[in-house]
Design a protein around this motif. Structure first.
Motif, PDB file in Angstrom:
ATOM      1  N   PRO A 391       0.839  -1.214   0.000  1.00 45.82           N
ATOM      2  CA  PRO A 391       0.000   0.000   0.000  1.00 45.82           C
ATOM      3  C   PRO A 391       0.865   1.252   0.000  1.00 45.82           C
ATOM      4  CG  PRO A 391      -0.071  -1.079   2.146  1.00 45.82           C
ATOM      5  CD  PRO A 391       0.637  -2.017   1.223  1.00 45.82           C
ATOM      6  N   SER A 392       0.363   2.293  -0.652  1.00 45.37           N
ATOM      7  CA  SER A 392       1.146   3.538  -0.758  1.00 45.37           C
ATOM      8  C   SER A 392       1.266   4.239   0.588  1.00 45.37           C
ATOM      9  CB  SER A 392       0.498   4.478  -1.781  1.00 45.37           C
ATOM     10  OG  SER A 392      -0.857   4.761  -1.430  1.00 45.37           O
ATOM     11  N   ASP A 393       0.260   4.101   1.451  1.00 46.84           N
ATOM     12  CA  ASP A 393       0.312   4.698   2.784  1.00 46.84           C
ATOM     13  C   ASP A 393      -0.671   3.972   3.696  1.00 46.84           C
ATOM     14  OD1 ASP A 393      -2.278   5.860   2.221  1.00 46.84           O
ATOM     15  OD2 ASP A 393      -1.225   7.435   1.115  1.00 46.84           O
ATOM     16  N   PHE A 394      -0.647   4.334   4.973  1.00 42.71           N
ATOM     17  CA  PHE A 394      -1.493   3.663   5.956  1.00 42.71           C
ATOM     18  C   PHE A 394      -2.970   3.938   5.702  1.00 42.71           C
ATOM     19  CE2 PHE A 394      -3.521   3.450  10.215  1.00 42.71           C
ATOM     20  CZ  PHE A 394      -3.294   2.109  10.472  1.00 42.71           C
ATOM     21  N   LYS A 395      -3.282   5.138   5.234  1.00 38.32           N
ATOM     22  CA  LYS A 395      -4.676   5.481   4.950  1.00 38.32           C
ATOM     23  C   LYS A 395      -5.237   4.595   3.840  1.00 38.32           C
ATOM     24  CE  LYS A 395      -7.598   9.291   3.387  1.00 38.32           C
ATOM     25  NZ  LYS A 395      -7.635  10.710   2.943  1.00 38.32           N
ATOM     26  N   SER A 396      -4.423   4.331   2.826  1.00 41.05           N
ATOM     27  CA  SER A 396      -4.866   3.461   1.736  1.00 41.05           C
ATOM     28  C   SER A 396      -5.153   2.048   2.243  1.00 41.05           C
ATOM     29  CB  SER A 396      -3.802   3.419   0.636  1.00 41.05           C
ATOM     30  OG  SER A 396      -3.631   4.692   0.054  1.00 41.05           O
ATOM     31  N   PHE A 397      -4.291   1.568   3.123  1.00 41.95           N
ATOM     32  CA  PHE A 397      -4.524   0.244   3.704  1.00 41.95           C
ATOM     33  C   PHE A 397      -5.848   0.213   4.473  1.00 41.95           C
ATOM     34  CE2 PHE A 397      -4.238  -2.103   7.757  1.00 41.95           C
ATOM     35  CZ  PHE A 397      -4.316  -3.390   7.251  1.00 41.95           C
ATOM     36  N   CYS A 398      -6.120   1.259   5.246  1.00 40.53           N
ATOM     37  CA  CYS A 398      -7.376   1.308   6.015  1.00 40.53           C
ATOM     38  C   CYS A 398      -8.586   1.311   5.096  1.00 40.53           C
ATOM     39  CB  CYS A 398      -7.383   2.535   6.922  1.00 40.53           C
ATOM     40  SG  CYS A 398      -6.140   2.489   8.235  1.00 40.53           S
ATOM     41  N   ALA A 557     -16.484  -2.401   6.395  1.00 45.03           N
ATOM     42  CA  ALA A 557     -15.761  -2.265   7.665  1.00 45.03           C
ATOM     43  C   ALA A 557     -16.706  -2.150   8.855  1.00 45.03           C
ATOM     44  CB  ALA A 557     -14.844  -1.043   7.604  1.00 45.03           C
ATOM     45  N   GLY A 558     -17.818  -1.457   8.675  1.00 46.99           N
ATOM     46  CA  GLY A 558     -18.701  -1.231   9.808  1.00 46.99           C
ATOM     47  C   GLY A 558     -19.692  -2.344  10.061  1.00 46.99           C
ATOM     48  N   LEU A 559     -20.286  -2.876   8.995  1.00 52.65           N
ATOM     49  CA  LEU A 559     -21.380  -3.833   9.157  1.00 52.65           C
ATOM     50  C   LEU A 559     -20.961  -5.269   8.895  1.00 52.65           C
ATOM     51  CD1 LEU A 559     -24.235  -1.742   7.499  1.00 52.65           C
ATOM     52  CD2 LEU A 559     -23.696  -2.005   9.914  1.00 52.65           C
ATOM     53  N   CYS A 560     -20.132  -5.486   7.867  1.00 54.22           N
ATOM     54  CA  CYS A 560     -19.723  -6.862   7.576  1.00 54.22           C
ATOM     55  C   CYS A 560     -18.922  -7.448   8.734  1.00 54.22           C
ATOM     56  CB  CYS A 560     -18.921  -6.899   6.281  1.00 54.22           C
ATOM     57  SG  CYS A 560     -18.471  -8.567   5.763  1.00 54.22           S
ATOM     58  N   PHE A 561     -18.025  -6.659   9.309  1.00 51.14           N
ATOM     59  CA  PHE A 561     -17.254  -7.156  10.449  1.00 51.14           C
ATOM     60  C   PHE A 561     -18.164  -7.485  11.628  1.00 51.14           C
ATOM     61  CE2 PHE A 561     -13.423  -5.533   8.386  1.00 51.14           C
ATOM     62  CZ  PHE A 561     -12.489  -6.492   8.755  1.00 51.14           C
ATOM     63  N   MET A 562     -19.144  -6.627  11.863  1.00 56.78           N
ATOM     64  CA  MET A 562     -20.033  -6.845  13.007  1.00 56.78           C
ATOM     65  C   MET A 562     -20.942  -8.046  12.784  1.00 56.78           C
ATOM     66  SD  MET A 562     -21.010  -5.944  16.026  1.00 56.78           S
ATOM     67  CE  MET A 562     -20.336  -4.295  16.273  1.00 56.78           C
ATOM     68  N   ILE A 594      -9.230  -8.740  16.696  1.00 59.26           N
ATOM     69  CA  ILE A 594      -8.691  -8.294  15.401  1.00 59.26           C
ATOM     70  C   ILE A 594      -9.784  -7.611  14.587  1.00 59.26           C
ATOM     71  CG2 ILE A 594      -7.721  -9.068  13.214  1.00 59.26           C
ATOM     72  CD1 ILE A 594      -5.740  -9.068  15.503  1.00 59.26           C
ATOM     73  N   SER A 595     -10.996  -8.160  14.619  1.00 62.66           N
ATOM     74  CA  SER A 595     -12.097  -7.574  13.836  1.00 62.66           C
ATOM     75  C   SER A 595     -12.442  -6.180  14.334  1.00 62.66           C
ATOM     76  CB  SER A 595     -13.329  -8.487  13.916  1.00 62.66           C
ATOM     77  OG  SER A 595     -13.073  -9.742  13.343  1.00 62.66           O
ATOM     78  N   ILE A 596     -12.439  -5.983  15.647  1.00 64.30           N
ATOM     79  CA  ILE A 596     -12.751  -4.657  16.192  1.00 64.30           C
ATOM     80  C   ILE A 596     -11.713  -3.635  15.737  1.00 64.30           C
ATOM     81  CG2 ILE A 596     -12.866  -3.302  18.323  1.00 64.30           C
ATOM     82  CD1 ILE A 596     -14.136  -5.722  19.674  1.00 64.30           C
ATOM     83  N   VAL A 597     -10.437  -4.017  15.792  1.00 67.37           N
ATOM     84  CA  VAL A 597      -9.370  -3.099  15.373  1.00 67.37           C
ATOM     85  C   VAL A 597      -9.500  -2.755  13.892  1.00 67.37           C
ATOM     86  CG1 VAL A 597      -6.882  -2.858  15.048  1.00 67.37           C
ATOM     87  CG2 VAL A 597      -7.761  -3.873  17.154  1.00 67.37           C
ATOM     88  N   LEU A 598      -9.668  -3.768  13.043  1.00 65.39           N
ATOM     89  CA  LEU A 598      -9.790  -3.520  11.603  1.00 65.39           C
ATOM     90  C   LEU A 598     -11.056  -2.739  11.279  1.00 65.39           C
ATOM     91  CD1 LEU A 598      -8.643  -6.964  10.127  1.00 65.39           C
ATOM     92  CD2 LEU A 598      -7.331  -4.848  10.306  1.00 65.39           C
ATOM     93  N   SER A 599     -12.136  -3.030  11.999  1.00 67.80           N
ATOM     94  CA  SER A 599     -13.384  -2.317  11.754  1.00 67.80           C
ATOM     95  C   SER A 599     -13.253  -0.831  12.073  1.00 67.80           C
ATOM     96  CB  SER A 599     -14.500  -2.938  12.594  1.00 67.80           C
ATOM     97  OG  SER A 599     -15.722  -2.261  12.400  1.00 67.80           O
ATOM     98  N   VAL A 600     -12.635  -0.516  13.190  1.00 68.30           N
ATOM     99  CA  VAL A 600     -12.440   0.894  13.569  1.00 68.30           C
ATOM    100  C   VAL A 600     -11.575   1.609  12.529  1.00 68.30           C
ATOM    101  CG1 VAL A 600     -11.397   2.429  15.268  1.00 68.30           C
ATOM    102  CG2 VAL A 600     -12.785   0.489  16.019  1.00 68.30           C
ATOM    103  N   LEU A 601     -10.510   0.960  12.089  1.00 69.07           N
ATOM    104  CA  LEU A 601      -9.636   1.568  11.076  1.00 69.07           C
ATOM    105  C   LEU A 601     -10.388   1.781   9.764  1.00 69.07           C
ATOM    106  CD1 LEU A 601      -6.318  -0.440  11.644  1.00 69.07           C
ATOM    107  CD2 LEU A 601      -6.821   1.904  12.355  1.00 69.07           C
ATOM    108  N   GLY A 602     -11.164   0.765   9.355  1.00 68.04           N
ATOM    109  CA  GLY A 602     -11.883   0.869   8.083  1.00 68.04           C
ATOM    110  C   GLY A 602     -12.984   1.907   8.109  1.00 68.04           C
ATOM    111  N   VAL A 603     -13.760   1.938   9.186  1.00 65.82           N
ATOM    112  CA  VAL A 603     -14.841   2.923   9.290  1.00 65.82           C
ATOM    113  C   VAL A 603     -14.268   4.335   9.363  1.00 65.82           C
ATOM    114  CG1 VAL A 603     -16.706   3.772  10.767  1.00 65.82           C
ATOM    115  CG2 VAL A 603     -16.476   1.321  10.333  1.00 65.82           C
ATOM    116  N   GLY A 604     -13.211   4.508  10.126  1.00 66.88           N
ATOM    117  CA  GLY A 604     -12.585   5.829  10.222  1.00 66.88           C
ATOM    118  C   GLY A 604     -12.094   6.325   8.882  1.00 66.88           C
ATOM    119  N   ALA A 605     -11.467   5.432   8.112  1.00 67.76           N
ATOM    120  CA  ALA A 605     -10.972   5.830   6.792  1.00 67.76           C
ATOM    121  C   ALA A 605     -12.115   6.159   5.839  1.00 67.76           C
ATOM    122  CB  ALA A 605     -10.104   4.720   6.220  1.00 67.76           C
TER     123      ALA A 605
END
Length: 609
Positions: A391-398, A557-562, A594-605
């Motif tokens: 990924p080009s940056d952390f935001k892109s990964f999120c 990120a918000g609903l599929c993870f949940m 792990i899902s909570i962490v990834l979900s927060v990152l994805g929703v925030g992005a």
């Protein structure tokens, strides 16, 4: 194991993997057709334990008759039931989704599927007071030693019940009166030859009577694929671009494997109590009314987001073909196109929903052919574009998290699909086949789109094709037409559950059953308003938030993870607490964290981009 040609006696058998006894009774619904159980000489013996069931061969059917459990008509009714399973629970205090007074199932006579506001099964049967005549037994389709395949053949012994277990039906009632009094719409259930009822005992000791599962393995696989393959796969190439090859492909495969495992956890939770039928039932079993209320909110948000993304897809696709008109213009046009189908019956909407999945798969195939047709980049598989590993940056990964996870969200209806199966023990095998097909489709789409367009890939890979010259002229029209069909086919189905919620809040359904004259007209007017309002809401949000990739990233990120990862693990930890293995408990907690962490990152992005 006996050979397929042998006839096997029906024997009494207890399923050690279930806490309840499951009894089956078959009610033929054609006056000239009966479920016949005979002995080895072709006679109907008086002793139920001596019954045998002859194996029916497909060769016995006339060529071209399309009869049997996997006929085209039964595939259609199975799809209709599957589409009816998308519903939102309004009353959080209901312990089971489709039961009145805890023991009485309600069903839709048109689809023979469980329905919140449908007819009560006991009333249907009891109204046919005097003359119902039945054969004494039907095989128990849930037993582990049953090898009745989904093509109508029986190879081994199966379990059944005898005359003494026919307590739910009076032996003197006639089938004709049952059908007459119950007002079954048999014409809308083409190919259905019998209604199979079963009695089951739940964990609370209540014995309930309900219609047994009707879908075969192939039908369940088809319905599951129809749930999983949606417009989210059009954003997968962009997700792979954001994540890069090294992180993107493993992440996509991890989501596929993780959601497969959690779907299996939902299946295990259902096995603890056969009266549980839906995702919301599992929420109540695990967390009570608060769990059911949370799931209702999640389902509403999910359906709302799906409806919005379909309107965005409609506007973007037609704008690429006709750039003289704005995207907003086409979104307004979409409102007038998708609103009328909402007023149509589910039988019609289920049929046109087939066009949705065919259009999606057809679009992927056309994009692949376009890549082979074009010899120079961009837009070619023969000369791929430059891509990157990381990924080009952390935001892109999120951002990639939500885009790569959004296409695996079928868990909302998986419990219903299992309970609708003729052989629920085959559900895991159906899941394996479903995920093999969808994984190949989703991963293939991501790889093909990223290779063809590289860093130029847009939020909808179809937009790249429509805006790029060098393909045959008919391709642009065909892709635009397919992208127009998908919202028309799927938006009304996404709107129906939300409309039902509004109808309940406005007491529309109760008014239609109680009132006549002006009050009935007012109830119908409120229903029409709700139908129009929901589609208006879709279009309004699509205009305010026009970014397709952000909507998909939020849903993923918000609903599929949940819905697909966190809650299934929580359900398993609560419902199966006494049988869960230590390593499974650790795996569930790890998945949740792990899902909570990834979900927060994805929703925030998705929100902050």
């Amino acid at each position: 194991m006996p050979s397929d040609s042998e006839e096997q006696p029906l024997t009494n058998h207890d399923n050690d993997n279930s806490r309840s006894q499951i009894h089956y009774i078959s009610i033929p619904i054609n006056n000239n057709s009966e479920f016949a159980i005979t002995d080895s000489d072709g006679n109907s013996p008086g002793n139920p334990e001596a019954f045998t069931t002859r194996r029916q061969s497909i060769l016995d059917q006339p060529i071209g008759s399309f009869r049997g459990v996997n006929s085209l008509s039964r595939f259609a009714t199975s799809l209709r039931r599957a589409n009816s399973f998308r519903n939102i629970e309004v009353n959080p205090d209901v312990e089971r989704s489709f039961f009145k007074d805890s023991i009485d199932e309600t069903y839709d006579p048109d689809t023979m599927a469980p329905a919140h506001e449908g007819r009560r099964l006991s009333i249907t049967i009891n109204n046919a007071a005097a003359n119902l005549s039945l054969r004494p037994s039907i095989p128990n389709l849930d037993m582990q030693d049953t090898t009745i395949d989904d093509y109508g053949s029986m190879a081994t012994g199966v379990s059944g019940i005898g005359v003494e277990n026919q307590s739910i039906l009076h032996p003197s009632r006639s089938l004709a009166e049952l059908i007459s009094n119950a007002n079954f719409d048999i014409s809308s259930i083409t190919g259905v030859e019998s209604i199979t009822l079963k009695q089951i005992e739940g964990k609370d000791g209540n014995v309930v009577t309900l219609i047994a599962g009707q879908s075969t393995g192939p039908q369940t696989i088809f319905n599951s694929i129809n749930v999983l393959i949606g417009i989210g796969l059009l954003a997968l190439p962009l997700g792979l671009k954001y994540a890069g090859w090294v992180i993107g492909l493993p992440l996509l495969m991890t989501f596929a494997f993780g959601t497969f495992c959690t779907a299996e956890l939902l299946s295990r939770c259902l096995d603890t109590d056969p009266t549980l039928m839906s995702y919301a039932d599992l929420g109540y079993a695990a967390f009570g009314s608060k769990g059911r209320a949370l799931i209702s909110c999640l389902f509403t948000t999910d359906l709302l987001g799906c409806g919005v993304s379909l309107i965005i897809l409609f506007g973007d696709s037609l704008n690429a073909l006709f750039p003289a008109y704005s995207v907003t213009f086409f979104k307004i046009v979409a409102f007038f196109i998708v609103t009328p189908p909402v007023f149509m019956p589910l039988s019609f909407l289920s049929n046109i929903s087939l066009l949705g999945i065919l259009s999606t798969i057809g679009t992927v195939f056309i994009i692949f052919c376009c890549g082979l047709y074009k010899h120079d980049s961009p837009g070619s598989l023969i000369e791929p574009m430059d891509t990157h590993l990381w990924p080009s940056d952390f935001k892109s990964f999120c951002l990639s998290i939500g885009l790569l996870s959004a296409c695996w969200g079928g868990h909302a209806v998986f419990p219903n699909l299992k309970t609708d199966m003729r052989h629920p023990t085959k559900f895991k095998e159906c899941l394996k086949t479903t995920y093999k097909i969808t994984s190949i489709t989703d991963i293939g789409t991501a790889v093909i789109g990223f290779l063809m367009f590289g860093n130029l890939v847009k939020d909808e890979v179809t937009k790249n094709v429509l805006l790029l010259k060098g393909y045959p002229n008919f391709v642009y029209v065909l892709i635009s037409a397919l992208m127009t069909v998908i919202p028309i086919a799927k938006t009304p189905l996404n709107a129906r559950p939300i409309i039902s919620v509004l109808d309940v809040l406005f007491n529309v359904q109760a008014a239609e059953s109680k009132y006549t004259g002006k009050k009935l007209s007012l109830a119908k007017l409120l229903n029409w308003f709700n139908c129009i309002f929901v589609n208006f809401l879709f279009v309004t949000i699509a205009i305010i938030f026009p970014a397709f990739d952000r909507i998909i990233a939020f849903l993923g990120a918000g609903l599929c993870f949940m819905i697909c990862l966190i809650l299934p693990c929580l359900f398993y930890l609560r419902i199966c607490a006494t049988t869960i293995k230590p390593w499974e408990r650790i795996a569930c907690y790890f998945t949740i964290c792990i899902s909570i962490v990834l979900s927060v990152l994805g929703v925030g992005a998705a929100i902050l981009s």
